[in-house]
Design a protein around this motif. Sequence first.
Motif, short mmCIF file in Angstrom:
data_model
loop_
_atom_site.label_atom_id
_atom_site.label_comp_id
_atom_site.label_asym_id
_atom_site.label_seq_id
_atom_site.Cartn_x
_atom_site.Cartn_y
_atom_site.Cartn_z
N THR A 113 47.75 33.20 38.50
CA THR A 113 46.36 32.95 38.92
C THR A 113 45.79 31.84 38.04
O THR A 113 46.31 31.53 36.97
CB THR A 113 45.47 34.19 38.75
OG1 THR A 113 45.69 34.72 37.46
CG2 THR A 113 45.71 35.21 39.81
N SER A 114 44.72 31.29 38.54
CA SER A 114 43.98 30.33 37.72
C SER A 114 42.53 30.36 38.18
O SER A 114 42.20 31.01 39.17
CB SER A 114 44.56 28.93 37.83
OG SER A 114 44.17 28.33 39.04
N GLY A 119 38.56 30.58 43.43
CA GLY A 119 37.49 30.03 44.22
C GLY A 119 36.50 29.19 43.47
O GLY A 119 35.52 28.72 44.04
N PHE A 120 36.73 28.99 42.18
CA PHE A 120 35.82 28.13 41.43
C PHE A 120 36.22 26.68 41.64
O PHE A 120 37.37 26.36 41.85
CB PHE A 120 35.86 28.47 39.93
CG PHE A 120 35.33 29.82 39.60
CD1 PHE A 120 36.17 30.90 39.52
CD2 PHE A 120 33.97 30.00 39.37
CE1 PHE A 120 35.68 32.16 39.21
CE2 PHE A 120 33.47 31.25 39.05
CZ PHE A 120 34.33 32.33 38.98
N LYS A 121 35.23 25.80 41.55
CA LYS A 121 35.52 24.38 41.79
C LYS A 121 34.99 23.56 40.63
O LYS A 121 33.95 23.87 40.05
CB LYS A 121 34.83 23.91 43.08
CG LYS A 121 35.24 24.65 44.32
CD LYS A 121 36.20 23.83 45.12
CE LYS A 121 36.55 24.56 46.41
NZ LYS A 121 37.97 24.60 46.63
N ALA A 130 34.80 32.08 34.53
CA ALA A 130 35.86 31.84 35.52
C ALA A 130 37.20 32.35 35.00
O ALA A 130 37.98 32.96 35.74
CB ALA A 130 35.95 30.35 35.83
N SER A 131 37.48 32.10 33.72
CA SER A 131 38.75 32.56 33.18
C SER A 131 38.78 34.08 33.11
O SER A 131 39.84 34.70 33.24
CB SER A 131 39.02 31.94 31.82
OG SER A 131 37.99 32.27 30.94
N GLN A 132 37.62 34.69 32.90
CA GLN A 132 37.60 36.16 32.87
C GLN A 132 37.94 36.72 34.24
O GLN A 132 38.72 37.68 34.37
CB GLN A 132 36.22 36.63 32.42
CG GLN A 132 36.17 38.12 32.16
CD GLN A 132 34.79 38.52 31.67
OE1 GLN A 132 34.24 37.88 30.78
NE2 GLN A 132 34.25 39.56 32.24
N ILE A 136 41.02 39.11 35.31
CA ILE A 136 40.87 40.40 36.01
C ILE A 136 41.77 40.44 37.24
O ILE A 136 42.47 41.42 37.52
CB ILE A 136 39.39 40.63 36.38
CG1 ILE A 136 38.56 40.82 35.13
CG2 ILE A 136 39.24 41.84 37.28
CD1 ILE A 136 37.09 40.90 35.38
N SER A 137 41.78 39.32 37.99
CA SER A 137 42.59 39.34 39.20
C SER A 137 44.08 39.37 38.86
O SER A 137 44.88 40.02 39.54
CB SER A 137 42.24 38.15 40.09
OG SER A 137 43.15 37.12 39.92
#
Lengths: 197, 87
Positions: A113-114, A119-121, A130-132, A136-137
Motif C-alpha cells: 500500500t501507499s 486515494g490521496f493526491k 495519509a501514511s497512517q 491501517i489498510s
Amino acid sequence: MFKFNCVLFNSASIVCRQFVASLNGNGTSLVGSRGTPLQRTLFSSAVRHQEAEASETKSGKEFSFYPPMPGQDSALSWGGKKFDELPIVHIKATYNNTHIQLIDSTGQPMVRTSCGTEGFKNIKKSTPIASQTAGISAAAKATAKGVTFVRVVVKGLGPGRLSAIKGLAMGGLEVVSITDNTPVPHNGCRPRKARRM
Amino acid sequence: MSRHLRFIARTVMVPDGNIDAAYKALNRVLTQDGIIDTVKRKRYYEKPCRERQRKNFERCRRIYHSEMARKLAFISKTDREDPWLGC
C-alpha cells in the motif's frame, strides 16, 4: 522508562561487540561470501523479553533493546515464530509520499500500500495522516492473510516515518522491532544542488 | 545495507507494544551516531567551501560550549573543602 533512558548505546559498537561475542561463542563463521544474511540459524540473547502469548522462561522480566543475534539461541518467540521467521514491513518514507510493503521472511511479497493507493493526491500524500491510513489498510490486508507479529524496516526521513508504524499498530499488527535502513552514502553520488529560497 | 547482515545495526526491539519508547530510543541512537543530520545534510549538495565554513563553525561552537559548561560547573560547585581550615 528511567531504566531505558539510562542505557546509552552506539549502534556501531553494538555490531562490533555482538559480532565478537557471537564469533567467540560459535566458532563458525556467521558471514556468508558477501555478508549475505543467514536466516535459519539459532538464537540466543543475554537478556530477554517475552510477549504475553509466548511462554515465560524466567520469573524476572528483563527487556533488552538489542535484537536477538542470528547465530545465538534465543528463547524469544512471537506467535511460535523466531525473530528471523517473522514477516518484514518495509516503510519507505520519502518527503513526498510513503510506501508500505509487507514481505514474509523468505522474501515473497504479500501486501503493498501507499498513500497514493489510499486515494490521496499530490501534496496530501506527504502528510502523516495519509501514511497512517496507509498503515491501517496495510495492517487490515495483512491480518486477512493471517499475519500478527511483524518487524518494521524504515527507510528515509519523511513525514510518514512514525505515523506509518502507528497506523500498523492501530490496524491490529503487533510491531516487534523497528530497524532503520536509511541509505547513507559514504560520498557516492552527488546530490542535486542546494535550493536557494 | 544489502552487503551487511540485516536486523543487527540500527535496530531496537519494542517493549510491550510501546512503539513510542522504541522510536524514541531509535531516534536517540541515530542522532548520537550522527546519522540523522548526515542524511539531512546530504539531501542537497554542500559545496566544499560551505563545508569548510560549517566545520569551522562547529569546531568553534564546540569549544565555546565546553568552556562555558566548565565555567558554570566550577562556579556552581559549592561543596568545596574549607580552604581556611586549621588556621
